[in-house]
Motif scaffolding. Structure first.
Motif, PDB file in Angstrom:
ATOM      1  N   VAL A 125       0.821  -1.215   0.000  1.00 23.21           N
ATOM      2  CA  VAL A 125       0.000   0.000   0.000  1.00 23.21           C
ATOM      3  C   VAL A 125       0.856   1.267   0.000  1.00 23.21           C
ATOM      4  CG1 VAL A 125      -1.917  -1.151   1.156  1.00 23.21           C
ATOM      5  CG2 VAL A 125      -0.183   0.016   2.534  1.00 23.21           C
ATOM      6  N   PRO A 145      -6.060   4.067  -6.769  1.00 22.58           N
ATOM      7  CA  PRO A 145      -5.694   3.351  -5.542  1.00 22.58           C
ATOM      8  C   PRO A 145      -5.372   4.238  -4.342  1.00 22.58           C
ATOM      9  CG  PRO A 145      -3.827   3.423  -7.019  1.00 22.58           C
ATOM     10  CD  PRO A 145      -4.963   4.098  -7.739  1.00 22.58           C
ATOM     11  N   PHE A 146      -5.317   5.566  -4.527  1.00 22.85           N
ATOM     12  CA  PHE A 146      -4.911   6.448  -3.439  1.00 22.85           C
ATOM     13  C   PHE A 146      -5.914   7.578  -3.250  1.00 22.85           C
ATOM     14  CE2 PHE A 146      -0.938   4.598  -5.060  1.00 22.85           C
ATOM     15  CZ  PHE A 146      -0.436   4.041  -3.892  1.00 22.85           C
ATOM     16  N   GLU A 185      -2.817   8.536   1.010  1.00 23.56           N
ATOM     17  CA  GLU A 185      -2.763   7.142   1.452  1.00 23.56           C
ATOM     18  C   GLU A 185      -3.512   6.219   0.504  1.00 23.56           C
ATOM     19  OE1 GLU A 185      -4.657   8.168   5.068  1.00 23.56           O
ATOM     20  OE2 GLU A 185      -6.676   7.735   4.331  1.00 23.56           O
ATOM     21  N   SER A 186      -3.238   4.943   0.658  1.00 28.49           N
ATOM     22  CA  SER A 186      -3.979   3.919  -0.067  1.00 28.49           C
ATOM     23  C   SER A 186      -5.440   3.922   0.363  1.00 28.49           C
ATOM     24  CB  SER A 186      -3.369   2.543   0.209  1.00 28.49           C
ATOM     25  OG  SER A 186      -4.230   1.507  -0.224  1.00 28.49           O
TER      26      SER A 186
END
Length: 292
Positions: free
Chosen positions: A103, A185-186, A198-199
């Motif tokens: 991650v 994804p973030f 962040e993830s």
């Protein structure tokens, strides 16, 4: 074993959001006493492992945590960066931090945000060099909150443009830009003292799950739990516990942001907020458990 387990956010309930340290002495001594009584305690935070090691575990050790965690049934665990890293906390102190590299950001993305802060926003915020799974940029303690609040959205817009320009899929509020692979994804997640990048897989429910897994490997789990936090995302700790079939209530130490509608009890501590509320909560349970 007492029928109680505790899940704490750190900034707000335990550490002052102003000084970023534990200022109320009874928080330290009550945590040690409750841990010694066999109540499993987890710190589930967006903070780094280094921060928890020095600002939370160190004062607890000075107050006798080592002896407390030698007691039968005593268990303590730390989940950092909203589930992106974790470590056991034992009588010997906090162990080695494990990081979920799946991650984490690329070094190029990390360097890009670091340079952005240094070149354009260093007068109001700093880059947190201790984070290993996420990127965090935090308000300087010598900067007034109103000044930081003005700069924070400008930083977030600049960070969004920088990262999406690198082909990284990212969302921020209503904005969402897929990455080169078509995924997002973030996310950018602002708090009252920082901005986390962040993830999307990281959050407090993931942290609660990791803590439960650790505790369950070391003994039976209590049926009754309390989670304590100051952000709306902190309710996700209690969400996980409730969905896992345990009795839970969430203690909201900053209810002015809006108490969420949940299928479990939500508790506030009178007019007390932040670490004052956290101290009252711990004092209540120390009395309730007969540990005075």
């Amino acid at each position: 074993m007492h029928n109680l387990g505790l899940l704490f956010d750190v900034d707000g309930p335990l550490a002052s959001p102003v000084t970023r340290t534990i200022n109320v002495r009874s928080i330290v001594t009550d945590l040690v006493a409750i841990a010694a009584a066999g109540v499993p305690i987890a710190f589930i935070t967006g903070r780094s492992g280094d921060f928890i090691r020095h600002q939370v575990v160190a004062p607890l050790l000075d107050a006798g945590l080592g002896d407390a965690l030698e007691q039968q049934g005593a268990r303590m665990f730390g989940v950092f960066e909203k589930g992106g890293a974790w470590a056991a906390i034992t009588a010997d102190g906090m162990g080695e931090v494990t990081v979920d590299e799946s991650v984490a950001f690329s070094p190029e993305a990390v360097d890009g945000i670091r340079s952005l802060v240094r070149e354009r926003f260093a007068d109001t915020m700093f880059f947190d060099e201790t984070k290993r799974a996420m990127i965090s940029v935090e308000q300087r303690t010598d900067v007034e909150s109103e000044v930081y609040k003005e700069a924070q959205p400008r930083f977030e817009d600049a960070a969004y443009d920088l990262l999406t320009g690198m082909g990284i899929g990212l969302r921020h509020g209503e904005r969402s830009t897929p990455g080169a692979d078509g995924t997002v994804p973030f996310r950018i997640d602002p708090t009252i003292i920082s901005t986390d990048i962040e993830s999307v897989l990281l959050d407090k429910d993931r942290g609660a799950q990791r803590a439960f897994e650790y505790f369950a490997e070391r003994g039976p789990l209590p049926r009754r739990w309390r989670s304590v936090g100051d952000s709306r995302s902190d309710y996700k700790m209690a969400d996980y516990v409730h969905d896992a079939g345990f009795e839970v209530a969430h203690v909201d130490v900053r209810p002015a942001d809006g108490i969420l509608d949940r299928p479990y009890e939500v508790i506030t501590i009178g007019d007390a907020i932040h670490d004052d509320a956290g101290a009252e909560f711990l004092a209540h349970w120390r009395r309730e458990l007969g540990l005075e």
